[in-house]
Design an enzyme around this catalytic site. Sequence first.
Site, PDB file in Angstrom:
ATOM      1  CG  ASN A   1      -1.952  -1.142   1.151  1.00  0.00           C
ATOM      2  OD1 ASN A   1      -2.006  -1.857   0.141  1.00  0.00           O
ATOM      3  ND2 ASN A   1      -2.715  -1.326   2.209  1.00  0.00           N
TER       4      ASN A   1
ATOM      5  CB  SER B   1     -11.626  10.802 -49.282  1.00  0.00           C
ATOM      6  OG  SER B   1     -12.711   9.986 -49.688  1.00  0.00           O
TER       7      SER B   1
ATOM      8  CD  GLU C   1     -11.084  15.491 -39.173  1.00  0.00           C
ATOM      9  OE1 GLU C   1     -11.865  14.532 -39.088  1.00  0.00           O
ATOM     10  OE2 GLU C   1     -10.620  15.888 -40.247  1.00  0.00           O
TER      11      GLU C   1
ATOM     12  CE  LYS D   1      -1.130   0.793  -9.598  1.00  0.00           C
ATOM     13  NZ  LYS D   1      -2.421   0.814  -8.875  1.00  0.00           N
TER      14      LYS D   1
ATOM     15  CD  GLN E   1      -5.013  -4.015  -9.060  1.00  0.00           C
ATOM     16  OE1 GLN E   1      -4.379  -4.425  -8.095  1.00  0.00           O
ATOM     17  NE2 GLN E   1      -5.647  -4.822  -9.887  1.00  0.00           N
TER      18      GLN E   1
ATOM     19  CE  LYS F   1     -12.993  15.946 -47.860  1.00  0.00           C
ATOM     20  NZ  LYS F   1     -13.994  15.075 -47.287  1.00  0.00           N
TER      21      LYS F   1
ATOM     22  CB  THR G   1     -17.260  37.280 -30.798  1.00  0.00           C
ATOM     23  OG1 THR G   1     -18.048  38.183 -31.572  1.00  0.00           O
ATOM     24  CG2 THR G   1     -16.002  37.993 -30.323  1.00  0.00           C
ATOM     25  CG  HIS G   2     -21.413  35.411 -30.841  1.00  0.00           C
ATOM     26  ND1 HIS G   2     -22.227  34.961 -29.830  1.00  0.00           N
ATOM     27  CD2 HIS G   2     -20.895  36.593 -30.407  1.00  0.00           C
ATOM     28  CE1 HIS G   2     -22.231  35.839 -28.843  1.00  0.00           C
ATOM     29  NE2 HIS G   2     -21.414  36.827 -29.160  1.00  0.00           N
TER      30      HIS G   2
HETATM   31  N1  ARG Z   1      -1.803  -3.699  -7.138  1.00  0.00           N
HETATM   32  C1  ARG Z   1      -2.211  -2.951  -5.986  1.00  0.00           C
HETATM   33  C2  ARG Z   1      -2.676  -1.564  -6.380  1.00  0.00           C
HETATM   34  O1  ARG Z   1      -2.334  -1.146  -7.433  1.00  0.00           O
HETATM   35  C3  ARG Z   1      -1.060  -2.834  -5.044  1.00  0.00           C
HETATM   36  C4  ARG Z   1      -1.480  -2.696  -3.642  1.00  0.00           C
HETATM   37  C5  ARG Z   1      -2.169  -3.945  -3.221  1.00  0.00           C
HETATM   38  N2  ARG Z   1      -2.436  -3.942  -1.835  1.00  0.00           N
HETATM   39  C6  ARG Z   1      -3.309  -4.814  -1.323  1.00  0.00           C
HETATM   40  N3  ARG Z   1      -3.498  -4.753  -0.056  1.00  0.00           N
HETATM   41  N4  ARG Z   1      -3.944  -5.702  -2.042  1.00  0.00           N
HETATM   42  O2  ARG Z   1      -3.375  -0.914  -5.670  1.00  0.00           O
END
Ligand code: ARG
Length: 464
Positions: free
Chosen positions: A109, A276, A289, A324, A321, A282, A154-155
């Site tokens: 953690n 295109s 875009e 990420k 988790q 084109k 503007t607009h």
């Molecule tokens: N893979 C976990 C995360 O990204 C790591 C921490 C996990 N801790 C736990 N007590 N299961 O949060």
Amino acid sequence: MRGGGQGRFQGEPDPVAAKFSRSVHFDRRLALHDLEGSRAHAVMLGRIGLLTAGEVAAIRRGLDRIEKEIRGGKFRWKDSLEDVHMNIEAALTQRVPAGAKLHTGRSRNDQVATDLRLWLREQVAGDCAAIRNLQKALVHLAEKHREVVLPGYTHLQRAQPVLLAHHLLAYVEMLDRDHGRLADAAQRADVMPLGSGAIAGSTLKLNREVTRKLLRFARISANSMDAVSDRDFLIEYLAAVALGGVHLSRMAEDMILFSSAEFAFLRFGEAFTTGSSLMPQKRNPDMAELVRGKSGRLTGHLVSLLTVLKGLPLSYNRDLQEDKECVFDAADTFRNSLEVMARAVASLEVDAGACAYAASAPELLATDLADALVKTGMPFRKAHQVVGAAVRMAEERGTRIDRLSRDDWETLAEGSSVPAAEVLGGSSPVIRARKALQARSAVAGAPSLTEVRRQILFWRKKLK
Ligand code: ARG
């Protein structure tokens, strides 16, 4: 493996549950930061006497070897080991017996919270450099076409003449605030969580100051429960990136519009457009875009993480988790957008004639004419009315306000003299528009040639 807790459990985890919860396929991105954190933690454990000097050295050598394998693409990641932390720890312990002591006084953690903060520091430094690059491309284009006049909108209706450089520098300003927000988020994230353990620190006499110094963090976290469960530093990053993406989408949209036949002010280099499959003529601005479209994804990631955190009880929960994938994807999407935009901007050709022609409509100087009336002592509201009536009169006669006669103006102004020729006359519409811009030189931040030149110089110096 379940969090390394083989003692507590007897059987294997359910295969579907194991697959569902593993994160190594995306959190391996933190590997180098995880190694860095582990080295610092090992050194600290040595300082407080929980590892011998020999054990610290062996662990460091083992971690170095793992780093080499990871960098060389030779490291064997195992899905069964769940995440990046356990993969690295298991590989280390296999090579070095002392590896089994590395997790002393540490939990995944506080480990993952530390890794993420180290990652963020590096990411923001790269993002900031990419922003600077795009700003440079914009300033370069502004300088190259520093005398080009075009309508300001503007607009999305023609409003008043401005310099193209002024329009481009507006984006440089926005990007600068994005830069500031990112740097600010990184500064607040500059806090070291290690030593917080799983939630409540440790009964071992960990020296967090040693770890902090080794990892070059500004401060140590003050509350172990906050440290393992706080992800607001990632939300701040996502917020800065989402807003940066929104800015890029506005820039992309202007360039898409301006490169259409309806405007024809700009032309992207061929390498940044596509054809295109059906229509041979084109030349589509796909890069711009995509940048515009990807900003939607960035906003989505911000909302995702806000929603993950909302209502989450203290302290660590596995929900975290889920931070990420959205953060990594946002980081890549934002960085790629900055990079492609910098190159696409550098490829832009400007049709100064088309810009000037669009800016030369005399109606764009209606406000200037009202200002000129104000200088004769007429109240602005009255002046606005007189010029408005003139625009209407010209429209009804199917002509333009610069074609109205002196008598027309006198009638409109109920006898007062109107310096129409001063504002609307001149040898050519372009010179007239340029004169109008020059008339703004006393106002800081306005698009006069002198002021814009000053701004270009300012940015050139700042971005050097
Ligand atoms: N893979 C976990 C995360 O990204 C790591 C921490 C996990 N801790 C736990 N007590 N299961 O949060």
